[in-house]
Write a protein that holds these residues in place. Structure first.
Motif, mmCIF file in Angstrom:
data_model
loop_
_atom_site.group_PDB
_atom_site.id
_atom_site.type_symbol
_atom_site.label_atom_id
_atom_site.label_comp_id
_atom_site.label_asym_id
_atom_site.label_seq_id
_atom_site.Cartn_x
_atom_site.Cartn_y
_atom_site.Cartn_z
ATOM 1 N N VAL A 171 45.715 34.994 42.761
ATOM 2 C CA VAL A 171 45.842 33.538 42.663
ATOM 3 C C VAL A 171 47.232 33.156 42.200
ATOM 4 O O VAL A 171 47.792 33.743 41.260
ATOM 5 N N GLU A 172 47.776 32.153 42.855
ATOM 6 C CA GLU A 172 49.079 31.605 42.492
ATOM 7 C C GLU A 172 49.041 30.105 42.729
ATOM 8 O O GLU A 172 48.684 29.652 43.830
ATOM 9 N N ASP A 173 49.380 29.320 41.715
ATOM 10 C CA ASP A 173 49.352 27.852 41.817
ATOM 11 C C ASP A 173 47.999 27.357 42.332
ATOM 12 O O ASP A 173 47.915 26.511 43.239
ATOM 13 N N ASP A 174 46.931 27.908 41.770
ATOM 14 C CA ASP A 174 45.552 27.507 42.090
ATOM 15 C C ASP A 174 45.140 27.803 43.529
ATOM 16 O O ASP A 174 44.149 27.257 44.019
ATOM 17 N N SER A 175 45.891 28.664 44.206
ATOM 18 C CA SER A 175 45.528 29.053 45.566
ATOM 19 C C SER A 175 45.418 30.572 45.652
ATOM 20 O O SER A 175 46.153 31.295 44.956
ATOM 21 N N VAL A 176 44.533 31.036 46.513
ATOM 22 C CA VAL A 176 44.413 32.471 46.776
ATOM 23 C C VAL A 176 45.450 32.811 47.837
ATOM 24 O O VAL A 176 45.321 32.425 49.003
ATOM 25 N N VAL A 177 46.491 33.512 47.428
ATOM 26 C CA VAL A 177 47.608 33.790 48.328
ATOM 27 C C VAL A 177 47.582 35.203 48.874
ATOM 28 O O VAL A 177 48.319 35.537 49.809
ATOM 29 N N ALA A 178 46.747 36.057 48.297
ATOM 30 C CA ALA A 178 46.631 37.434 48.769
ATOM 31 C C ALA A 178 45.325 38.011 48.242
ATOM 32 O O ALA A 178 44.621 37.390 47.419
ATOM 33 N N LEU A 179 45.011 39.207 48.727
ATOM 34 C CA LEU A 179 43.797 39.895 48.305
ATOM 35 C C LEU A 179 44.149 41.309 47.882
ATOM 36 O O LEU A 179 44.903 42.005 48.575
ATOM 37 N N ASP A 180 43.616 41.730 46.762
ATOM 38 C CA ASP A 180 43.717 43.124 46.353
ATOM 39 C C ASP A 180 42.496 43.873 46.851
ATOM 40 O O ASP A 180 41.360 43.493 46.553
ATOM 41 N N VAL A 181 42.726 44.916 47.628
ATOM 42 C CA VAL A 181 41.645 45.758 48.130
ATOM 43 C C VAL A 181 41.499 46.917 47.150
ATOM 44 O O VAL A 181 42.457 47.665 46.911
ATOM 45 N N LEU A 182 40.312 47.064 46.590
ATOM 46 C CA LEU A 182 40.094 47.999 45.494
ATOM 47 C C LEU A 182 39.389 49.261 45.950
ATOM 48 O O LEU A 182 38.467 49.218 46.770
ATOM 49 N N ALA A 183 39.836 50.371 45.420
ATOM 50 C CA ALA A 183 39.145 51.656 45.568
ATOM 51 C C ALA A 183 38.854 52.137 44.157
ATOM 52 O O ALA A 183 39.689 52.778 43.528
ATOM 53 N N GLY A 184 37.679 51.764 43.647
ATOM 54 C CA GLY A 184 37.384 52.017 42.246
ATOM 55 C C GLY A 184 38.253 51.128 41.383
ATOM 56 O O GLY A 184 38.310 49.910 41.574
ATOM 57 N N ASP A 185 38.973 51.719 40.436
ATOM 58 C CA ASP A 185 39.855 50.962 39.554
ATOM 59 C C ASP A 185 41.257 50.803 40.131
ATOM 60 O O ASP A 185 42.111 50.142 39.522
ATOM 61 N N ARG A 186 41.501 51.388 41.275
ATOM 62 C CA ARG A 186 42.846 51.383 41.862
ATOM 63 C C ARG A 186 42.990 50.286 42.897
ATOM 64 O O ARG A 186 42.067 49.995 43.651
ATOM 65 N N ILE A 187 44.158 49.661 42.934
ATOM 66 C CA ILE A 187 44.483 48.731 44.011
ATOM 67 C C ILE A 187 45.010 49.559 45.180
ATOM 68 O O ILE A 187 46.110 50.116 45.115
ATOM 69 N N ALA A 188 44.202 49.666 46.223
ATOM 70 C CA ALA A 188 44.603 50.477 47.374
ATOM 71 C C ALA A 188 45.574 49.729 48.272
ATOM 72 O O ALA A 188 46.381 50.339 48.972
ATOM 73 N N ALA A 189 45.489 48.398 48.264
ATOM 74 C CA ALA A 189 46.387 47.587 49.088
ATOM 75 C C ALA A 189 46.335 46.151 48.603
ATOM 76 O O ALA A 189 45.313 45.688 48.091
ATOM 77 N N ARG A 190 47.456 45.460 48.744
ATOM 78 C CA ARG A 190 47.519 44.012 48.529
ATOM 79 C C ARG A 190 47.963 43.393 49.844
ATOM 80 O O ARG A 190 48.960 43.828 50.437
ATOM 81 N N THR A 191 47.244 42.389 50.303
ATOM 82 C CA THR A 191 47.465 41.923 51.671
ATOM 83 C C THR A 191 47.285 40.420 51.809
ATOM 84 O O THR A 191 46.518 39.798 51.053
ATOM 85 N N ARG A 192 47.986 39.855 52.787
ATOM 86 C CA ARG A 192 47.804 38.437 53.126
ATOM 87 C C ARG A 192 46.630 38.230 54.067
ATOM 88 O O ARG A 192 46.088 37.134 54.158
ATOM 89 N N ASN A 193 46.260 39.294 54.792
ATOM 90 C CA ASN A 193 45.138 39.209 55.727
ATOM 91 C C ASN A 193 44.323 40.485 55.638
ATOM 92 O O ASN A 193 44.882 41.587 55.501
ATOM 93 N N LEU A 194 43.023 40.333 55.733
ATOM 94 C CA LEU A 194 42.106 41.462 55.627
ATOM 95 C C LEU A 194 41.198 41.492 56.844
ATOM 96 O O LEU A 194 40.679 40.445 57.270
ATOM 97 N N VAL B 191 39.853 57.161 51.463
ATOM 98 C CA VAL B 191 39.843 56.032 50.530
ATOM 99 C C VAL B 191 38.578 55.207 50.769
ATOM 100 O O VAL B 191 38.400 54.630 51.847
ATOM 101 N N GLU B 192 37.703 55.161 49.791
ATOM 102 C CA GLU B 192 36.482 54.364 49.913
ATOM 103 C C GLU B 192 36.687 53.033 49.193
ATOM 104 O O GLU B 192 36.831 52.974 47.965
ATOM 105 N N VAL B 193 36.710 51.975 49.960
ATOM 106 C CA VAL B 193 36.912 50.638 49.399
ATOM 107 C C VAL B 193 35.639 50.198 48.677
ATOM 108 O O VAL B 193 34.532 50.307 49.216
ATOM 109 N N THR B 194 35.796 49.696 47.467
ATOM 110 C CA THR B 194 34.645 49.283 46.659
ATOM 111 C C THR B 194 34.573 47.783 46.440
ATOM 112 O O THR B 194 33.549 47.274 45.977
ATOM 113 N N GLY B 195 35.644 47.072 46.745
ATOM 114 C CA GLY B 195 35.609 45.629 46.541
ATOM 115 C C GLY B 195 36.933 44.978 46.865
ATOM 116 O O GLY B 195 37.917 45.642 47.212
#
Length: 427
Positions: free
Chosen positions: A130-153, A121-125
Motif C-alpha cells: 500500500v502506498e498513499d491509500d492505494s494498492v500499488v503492488a502485490l507481494d507473493v509469499l512463499a511461507g515467510d519469504r517474499i518470493a516476488a513483488r509485482t504490479r500484476n499477478l 517454490v510453493e506460493v502460500t499467499g
C-alpha cells in the motif's frame, strides 16, 4: 514501498497455461520483467497419465502458441524442426500426437524460457503493498519469504484431483493423476484384480493400460452410466472451443451459459474417444471368444464402500437398478473421477476484501481474465483455468491456451502503457 525490485508480471504456477503466457511475453515487443513460480522441482504436465501409446485429444495446432502467432518460435512445428522430426511427423499423417511427445514439446518450450521461472517454490499467499491509500503492488509469499513483488499477478494453479466424497488415497487407493508414479512399485507383485472407477477418457485408457501391463489381471470398470459414451468430436460441436465462442459465452445471460455447458458437455466430460472405445470393446469381445474374460464392465453401479486391508482393498459395488451388492477383493483401486479448478481466492486471502463479487458470491472476472477489484487497487490480478462459469468450457483445456495467453499479454501491455503515461504526467 521498500527497495524490493518490482516485477511487471508474476505468475503462480507454471503449467501449460502460464507457459503459454511466458512464451507470449517473450515474443512481445518491449521488455517485460516477469517471473513464474512453480512448486514442482522442474516442469511437468500430467506426468502421472503419460501412458504409452495414449494420444492427445486436440490437434497439434492447438499448442501453446500457434493460434496466437502461426509463425511463433514456440509452436509445435518449430519444436519438430529443431528435433529433426518434422518430415517424419508429416509422413505420419496425424493431427494428434502422442501424449508423451506433446509433453516433450512442452518441456522443450519451458526450457526456452527457463530464465523466467523459479521452480521449487510453493506460493502460500499474497499480501498487498500500500502506498498513499492505494494498492500499488502485490507481494507473493512463499511461507515467510517474499518470493516476488509485482504490479500484476497471473494465477494459474492448474487442476485439483477430485475424489468421491469420503474417499481417501492410500497405498492401494489412488487418483488417476498418480497412476504412472505408483504402478512401478506393484510391477514385481503384479496385481490380480484392479478396480477402475469412472467412465471418461482417463478411465478407459487406464483399463486398457492395466490389461497390457498385467496380462493375467482382471480389470473391473465401475461407473454409474450404462456404458461408456463416445466423445462428440464433430466439427460443428467443436466450434464451442473456438475463440469466438468465448466472446459469445461471456456476454450470454446466465441461463444461456448453463444451456451451452449442458448441451456440449459430451465434447469433454465423462466421454471417451471413439478409437479407445473400439479397442476396449474389441478386447472384451475377444476375451469372451477365448473364454478368458479379463475386462469386467460393472455399469450402472457405484462403490458403496472401500475397506483397505494389509494386502488388498475390500470393495463393495452396488448395481443401481436392483440394489444387488457384489463384494470384490482388489489389489488396487484407481479413481479416474476427474478434476476441479481451485478457487483462486484461496491464495488471495491477503487482499480478499478488495475482490469484487456478484450477488451469489462469485468472483467478477473481466473478458481479459482480470479479476475486478475495488477502485483503490492499481495492480492487476488475472486468472487462468478457473473461468469456466464466465468464459466457457474451453477454460481448462488446451484449445484456448495460446489465444488466452495473447489476450492476457495484450491486457498487461495496455495496463503498463497506462501506468507509464500516468507516471509521465506526474500522477
Amino acid at each position: 514501498m521498500t527497495d524490493t525490485a518490482v516485477l511487471d508480471v508474476a505468475g503462480i504456477g507454471f503449467g501449460a497455461a502460464n507457459l503459454a503466457l511466458a512464451a507470449a511475453l517473450h515474443e512481445s515487443a518491449g521488455s517485460t520483467a516477469a517471473l513464474f513460480l512453480e512448486k514442482q522441482p522442474d516442469f511437468g504436465w500430467h506426468r502421472g497419465m503419460l501412458i504409452e501409446g495414449a494420444s492427445m485429444q486436440v490437434s497439434f495446432l492447438k499448442d501453446i502458441a500457434t493460434m496466437r502467432n502461426p509463425v511463433s518460435e514456440f509452436g509445435f512445428l518449430s519444436y519438430l524442426h529443431e528435433k529433426g522430426r518434422l518430415v517424419d511427423f508429416i509422413n505420419h499423417a496425424v493431427l494428434m500426437p502422442s501424449r508423451t511427445e506433446f509433453h516433450d514439446y512442452l518441456q522443450w518450450a519451458a526450457d526456452r524460457v527457463r530464465h523466467m521461472v523459479e521452480y521449487g517454490v510453493e506460493v502460500t499467499g499474497v499480501r498487498p503493498v500500500v502506498e498513499d491509500d492505494s494498492v500499488v503492488a502485490l507481494d507473493v509469499l512463499a511461507g515467510d519469504r517474499i518470493a516476488a513483488r509485482t504490479r500484476n499477478l497471473v494465477v494459474a494453479q492448474g487442476l485439483r484431483p477430485r475424489l468421491p466424497e469420503g474417499v481417501e488415497t492410500g497405498e492401494r487407493i489412488w487418483h488417476s493423476s498418480q497412476l504412472m508414479h505408483r504402478l512401478p512399485a506393484f510391477d514385481e507383485r503384479a496385481p490380480k484384480r484392479v478396480v477402475v472407477v469412472g467412465a471418461g477418457q482417463s478411465a478407459a485408457e487406464i483399463a486398457g493400460h492395466l490389461m497390457d501391463r498385467y496380462p493375467s489381471a482382471e480389470v473391473c470398470a465401475v461407473f454409474t452410466r450404462y456404458g461408456y459414451s463416445v466423445a462428440d468430436a464433430s466439427p460443428f460441436a467443436n466450434r464451442v472451443f473456438d475463440p469466438a465462442a468465448v466472446d459469445d459465452f461471456y456476454q450470454a445471460p446466465q441461463d444461456v451459459k448453463q444451456s451451452i455447458l449442458r448441451y456440449h458437455g459430451a465434447t469433454n466430460y465423462a466421454v471417451v474417444d471413439g478409437h479407445v472405445l473400439d479397442d476396449l470393446y474389441r478386447r472384451q469381445y475377444e476375451q469372451r471368444v477365448t473364454g478368458e474374460p479379463r475386462l469386467r464392465v460393472m455399469h450402472t453401479s457405484r462403490i458403496d464402500s472401500l475397506d483397505p486391508r494389509a494386502d488388498s482393498v475390500a470393495v463393495r459395488v452396488r448395481f443401481l437398478p436392483t440394489g444387488e451388492v457384489t463384494d470384490i477383493d482388489a489389489d488396487l483401486v484407481v479413481h479416474a473421477t476427474g478434476y476441479t479448478s481451485p478457487d483462486p481466492s484461496e491464495l488471495l486471502g491477503g487482499i480478499a476484501d478488495k475482490l469484487c463479487r456478484d450477488e451469489t458470491g462469485e468472483l467478477l472476472i473481466g473478458r481479459d481474465y482480470r479479476l475486478r477489484t475495488t477502485a483503490d487497487v492499481r495492480c492487476g490480478i488475472y486468472v487462468q483455468g478457473a473461468t469456466e462459469a464466465t468464459h466457457g468450457i474451453s477454460s481448462t483445456l488446451l484449445s484456448m491456451t495460446a489465444v488466452r495467453a495473447g489476450e492476457i499479454a495484450e491486457s498487461l501491455a495496455g495496463d503498463r502503457r497506462t501506468q507509464e503515461r500516468a507516471a509521465g504526467n506526474g500522477k
